[in-house]
Design an enzyme around this catalytic site. Structure first.
Site, mmCIF file in Angstrom:
data_model
loop_
_atom_site.group_PDB
_atom_site.id
_atom_site.type_symbol
_atom_site.label_atom_id
_atom_site.label_comp_id
_atom_site.label_asym_id
_atom_site.label_seq_id
_atom_site.Cartn_x
_atom_site.Cartn_y
_atom_site.Cartn_z
ATOM 1 N N LYS A 151 0.357 3.573 -5.814
ATOM 2 C CA LYS A 151 0.107 2.550 -6.834
ATOM 3 C C LYS A 151 -1.159 2.899 -7.608
ATOM 4 C CE LYS A 151 3.449 0.090 -4.989
ATOM 5 N NZ LYS A 151 4.769 0.574 -5.308
ATOM 6 N N SER B 224 8.469 2.394 -8.856
ATOM 7 C CA SER B 224 7.363 1.497 -9.203
ATOM 8 C C SER B 224 6.315 2.140 -10.109
ATOM 9 C CB SER B 224 6.680 1.001 -7.924
ATOM 10 O OG SER B 224 6.037 2.065 -7.255
#
Length: 221
Positions: free
Chosen positions: A126, A82
Protein backbone atom coordinates in the site's frame (compact mmCIF):
# COMPACT_ATOMS: atom_id res chain seq x y z
CA UNK A 1 119.64 -18.41 -0.49
CA UNK A 2 118.20 -20.85 -2.93
CA UNK A 3 116.45 -22.59 -0.06
CA UNK A 4 114.84 -19.30 0.95
CA UNK A 5 113.65 -18.64 -2.58
CA UNK A 6 112.27 -22.14 -2.77
CA UNK A 7 110.27 -21.62 0.44
CA UNK A 8 108.88 -18.33 -0.85
CA UNK A 9 107.87 -20.05 -4.08
CA UNK A 10 106.16 -22.86 -2.12
CA UNK A 11 104.25 -20.29 -0.04
CA UNK A 12 103.10 -18.44 -3.15
CA UNK A 13 101.93 -21.72 -4.67
CA UNK A 14 100.10 -22.64 -1.47
CA UNK A 15 98.33 -19.23 -1.43
CA UNK A 16 97.30 -19.69 -5.10
CA UNK A 17 95.83 -23.14 -4.32
CA UNK A 18 93.86 -21.73 -1.37
CA UNK A 19 92.55 -18.94 -3.57
CA UNK A 20 91.53 -21.40 -6.29
CA UNK A 21 89.77 -23.61 -3.71
CA UNK A 22 87.80 -20.61 -2.40
CA UNK A 23 86.80 -19.66 -5.93
CA UNK A 24 85.77 -23.23 -6.59
CA UNK A 25 83.62 -23.35 -3.47
CA UNK A 26 81.99 -20.07 -4.45
CA UNK A 27 81.13 -21.54 -7.82
CA UNK A 28 79.57 -24.59 -6.17
CA UNK A 29 77.16 -22.50 -4.08
CA UNK A 30 76.03 -20.58 -7.14
CA UNK A 31 75.79 -23.42 -9.57
CA UNK A 32 72.89 -23.21 -12.12
CA UNK A 33 70.95 -26.14 -10.60
CA UNK A 34 70.44 -24.44 -7.25
CA UNK A 35 69.57 -21.14 -8.91
CA UNK A 36 66.90 -22.91 -11.00
CA UNK A 37 65.37 -24.51 -7.88
CA UNK A 38 65.17 -21.09 -6.17
CA UNK A 39 63.43 -19.63 -9.21
CA UNK A 40 60.94 -22.52 -9.14
CA UNK A 41 60.16 -21.85 -5.46
CA UNK A 42 59.69 -18.14 -6.19
CA UNK A 43 57.34 -19.01 -9.07
CA UNK A 44 55.22 -21.28 -6.86
CA UNK A 45 55.01 -18.61 -4.15
CA UNK A 46 53.98 -16.00 -6.71
CA UNK A 47 51.25 -18.29 -8.08
CA UNK A 48 49.99 -19.02 -4.57
CA UNK A 49 49.86 -15.30 -3.76
CA UNK A 50 47.95 -14.61 -7.00
CA UNK A 51 45.46 -17.42 -6.25
CA UNK A 52 44.96 -16.11 -2.69
CA UNK A 53 44.37 -12.60 -4.03
CA UNK A 54 41.78 -13.87 -6.52
CA UNK A 55 40.06 -15.92 -3.80
CA UNK A 56 39.88 -12.84 -1.55
CA UNK A 57 38.43 -10.68 -4.33
CA UNK A 58 35.83 -13.33 -5.18
CA UNK A 59 34.86 -13.60 -1.51
CA UNK A 60 34.44 -9.81 -1.27
CA UNK A 61 32.27 -9.76 -4.41
CA UNK A 62 30.11 -12.59 -3.03
CA UNK A 63 29.63 -10.76 0.27
CA UNK A 64 28.70 -7.52 -1.53
CA UNK A 65 26.28 -9.40 -3.81
CA UNK A 66 24.66 -11.08 -0.79
CA UNK A 67 24.25 -7.74 1.01
CA UNK A 68 22.77 -6.09 -2.10
CA UNK A 69 20.29 -8.92 -2.64
CA UNK A 70 19.38 -9.16 1.05
CA UNK A 71 18.76 -5.45 1.55
CA UNK A 72 17.72 -4.24 -1.92
CA UNK A 73 16.54 -7.29 -3.84
CA UNK A 74 14.05 -9.08 -1.62
CA UNK A 75 11.20 -10.22 -3.88
CA UNK A 76 7.56 -9.82 -2.93
CA UNK A 77 4.54 -10.70 -5.06
CA UNK A 78 1.72 -8.18 -5.31
CA UNK A 79 -1.68 -9.78 -4.74
CA UNK A 80 -4.79 -8.04 -6.04
CA UNK A 81 -5.57 -4.82 -7.89
CA UNK A 82 -5.38 -2.40 -4.97
CA UNK A 83 -2.34 -0.56 -6.36
CA UNK A 84 -3.49 -0.17 -9.96
CA UNK A 85 -2.31 1.38 -12.21
CA UNK A 86 1.13 1.45 -10.58
CA UNK A 87 1.18 -2.29 -9.83
CA UNK A 88 -0.75 -5.13 -11.40
CA UNK A 89 -2.00 -8.31 -9.77
CA UNK A 90 0.87 -10.82 -9.68
CA UNK A 91 3.63 -8.28 -10.22
CA UNK A 92 6.88 -9.30 -8.53
CA UNK A 93 8.52 -6.31 -6.89
CA UNK A 94 11.85 -5.68 -5.18
CA UNK A 95 11.82 -4.30 -1.66
CA UNK A 96 14.49 -2.04 -0.18
CA UNK A 97 14.87 -3.21 3.42
CA UNK A 98 17.75 -0.89 4.30
CA UNK A 99 16.31 2.53 3.50
CA UNK A 100 14.21 2.88 6.64
CA UNK A 101 17.25 2.23 8.82
CA UNK A 102 18.69 5.48 7.47
CA UNK A 103 15.50 7.53 7.08
CA UNK A 104 11.87 7.51 8.16
CA UNK A 105 9.01 6.34 5.89
CA UNK A 106 7.54 9.27 3.97
CA UNK A 107 4.11 10.17 2.71
CA UNK A 108 3.69 8.71 -0.76
CA UNK A 109 6.07 5.77 -0.20
CA UNK A 110 4.79 2.40 -1.37
CA UNK A 111 5.56 -0.14 1.32
CA UNK A 112 5.31 -3.88 1.88
CA UNK A 113 4.11 -4.94 5.32
CA UNK A 114 2.51 -7.78 7.22
CA UNK A 115 -0.96 -6.65 8.49
CA UNK A 116 -0.94 -6.62 12.30
CA UNK A 117 2.52 -8.21 12.17
CA UNK A 118 1.02 -11.61 11.33
CA UNK A 119 3.88 -13.63 9.84
CA UNK A 120 1.44 -16.20 8.42
CA UNK A 121 -0.22 -13.69 6.09
CA UNK A 122 0.84 -12.56 2.63
CA UNK A 123 2.68 -9.26 2.32
CA UNK A 124 0.36 -6.33 1.67
CA UNK A 125 1.49 -3.47 -0.57
CA UNK A 126 0.00 0.00 0.00
CA UNK A 127 0.89 3.69 -0.07
CA UNK A 128 1.62 5.71 3.06
CA UNK A 129 -0.88 8.54 3.55
CA UNK A 130 -0.72 9.45 7.22
CA UNK A 131 2.46 9.86 9.31
CA UNK A 132 3.07 9.38 13.04
CA UNK A 133 1.39 12.03 15.19
CA UNK A 134 -1.00 13.15 12.46
CA UNK A 135 -4.79 12.98 12.45
CA UNK A 136 -6.31 11.41 9.34
CA UNK A 137 -9.91 11.65 8.21
CA UNK A 138 -11.69 10.95 4.94
CA UNK A 139 -14.43 13.48 4.17
CA UNK A 140 -16.37 13.97 0.95
CA UNK A 141 -14.13 11.48 -0.84
CA UNK A 142 -10.88 13.32 0.05
CA UNK A 143 -8.13 12.74 2.57
CA UNK A 144 -7.68 15.32 5.31
CA UNK A 145 -4.48 15.49 7.34
CA UNK A 146 -4.80 17.50 10.54
CA UNK A 147 -8.11 18.82 9.17
CA UNK A 148 -6.49 20.10 5.96
CA UNK A 149 -7.34 18.49 2.60
CA UNK A 150 -4.18 16.84 1.28
CA UNK A 151 -3.57 15.99 -2.37
CA UNK A 152 0.23 15.81 -2.61
CA UNK A 153 1.59 12.22 -2.68
CA UNK A 154 -1.95 10.85 -2.31
CA UNK A 155 -3.31 9.17 -5.45
CA UNK A 156 -6.64 7.82 -4.17
CA UNK A 157 -9.44 10.10 -5.38
CA UNK A 158 -13.18 10.27 -4.83
CA UNK A 159 -13.02 7.71 -2.03
CA UNK A 160 -16.48 6.23 -1.59
CA UNK A 161 -15.88 4.16 1.53
CA UNK A 162 -14.19 5.97 4.42
CA UNK A 163 -14.40 3.05 6.84
CA UNK A 164 -13.03 3.86 10.28
CA UNK A 165 -11.55 7.07 8.82
CA UNK A 166 -15.07 8.49 8.65
CA UNK A 167 -14.09 9.74 12.11
CA UNK A 168 -10.68 11.31 12.86
CA UNK A 169 -7.95 8.68 13.26
CA UNK A 170 -5.13 9.82 15.54
CA UNK A 171 -1.83 8.12 14.72
CA UNK A 172 0.57 7.24 17.51
CA UNK A 173 4.31 7.92 17.37
CA UNK A 174 5.06 4.66 15.52
CA UNK A 175 1.92 4.32 13.33
CA UNK A 176 1.17 4.98 9.66
CA UNK A 177 -2.13 5.22 7.77
CA UNK A 178 -2.00 3.46 4.38
CA UNK A 179 -4.31 3.40 1.36
CA UNK A 180 -4.39 1.56 -1.94
CA UNK A 181 -4.34 3.81 -5.02
CA UNK A 182 -7.27 1.80 -6.36
CA UNK A 183 -9.30 2.40 -3.19
CA UNK A 184 -12.42 0.57 -4.36
CA UNK A 185 -10.47 -2.73 -4.46
CA UNK A 186 -8.22 -2.19 -1.46
CA UNK A 187 -8.17 -3.56 2.07
CA UNK A 188 -6.16 -0.96 3.94
CA UNK A 189 -6.11 1.21 7.06
CA UNK A 190 -9.78 2.09 6.56
CA UNK A 191 -10.65 -1.47 7.60
CA UNK A 192 -10.75 -2.20 11.35
CA UNK A 193 -9.09 -5.61 10.90
CA UNK A 194 -6.03 -3.90 9.34
CA UNK A 195 -6.01 -0.45 10.88
CA UNK A 196 -2.87 1.59 11.35
CA UNK A 197 0.44 0.03 10.34
CA UNK A 198 3.14 0.04 13.01
CA UNK A 199 6.74 0.78 12.09
CA UNK A 200 7.93 -2.70 13.13
CA UNK A 201 5.42 -4.26 10.71
CA UNK A 202 6.91 -2.49 7.67
CA UNK A 203 9.15 -4.83 5.68
CA UNK A 204 10.55 -2.16 3.38
CA UNK A 205 9.98 0.22 0.48
CA UNK A 206 8.84 -1.09 -2.90
CA UNK A 207 11.13 0.43 -5.52
CA UNK A 208 11.35 -1.83 -8.59
CA UNK A 209 8.98 -4.00 -10.61
CA UNK A 210 10.89 -7.16 -11.54
CA UNK A 211 8.14 -8.77 -13.63
CA UNK A 212 8.73 -8.49 -17.37
CA UNK A 213 6.04 -6.45 -19.03
CA UNK A 214 4.86 -2.87 -19.44
CA UNK A 215 5.48 -2.09 -15.74
CA UNK A 216 9.04 -3.46 -15.67
CA UNK A 217 11.45 -1.00 -14.09
CA UNK A 218 11.46 1.55 -11.31
CA UNK A 219 8.13 2.22 -9.63
CA UNK A 220 6.82 5.24 -11.47
CA UNK A 221 5.20 7.13 -8.62
Amino acid sequence: MQDLNFRKKRRRQARRKKKMKKQGLRFETNRPGLRFQKEQVRGHLKKAATAANWAFQIAVVCVIAFVLVWFFGQRVSNAGDSMKPVLQNGDVVLVNRLIYNASKPKRGDIIAFKPNGNENTHYSIKRIVGLPGETVQIKDGSVYINDVETLEHIFAEDIEEAGIADEPVVLKGNEYFVLGDNHSSSDDSRMADIGNVKRREIYGKVWFVASFGSDFGFVKR
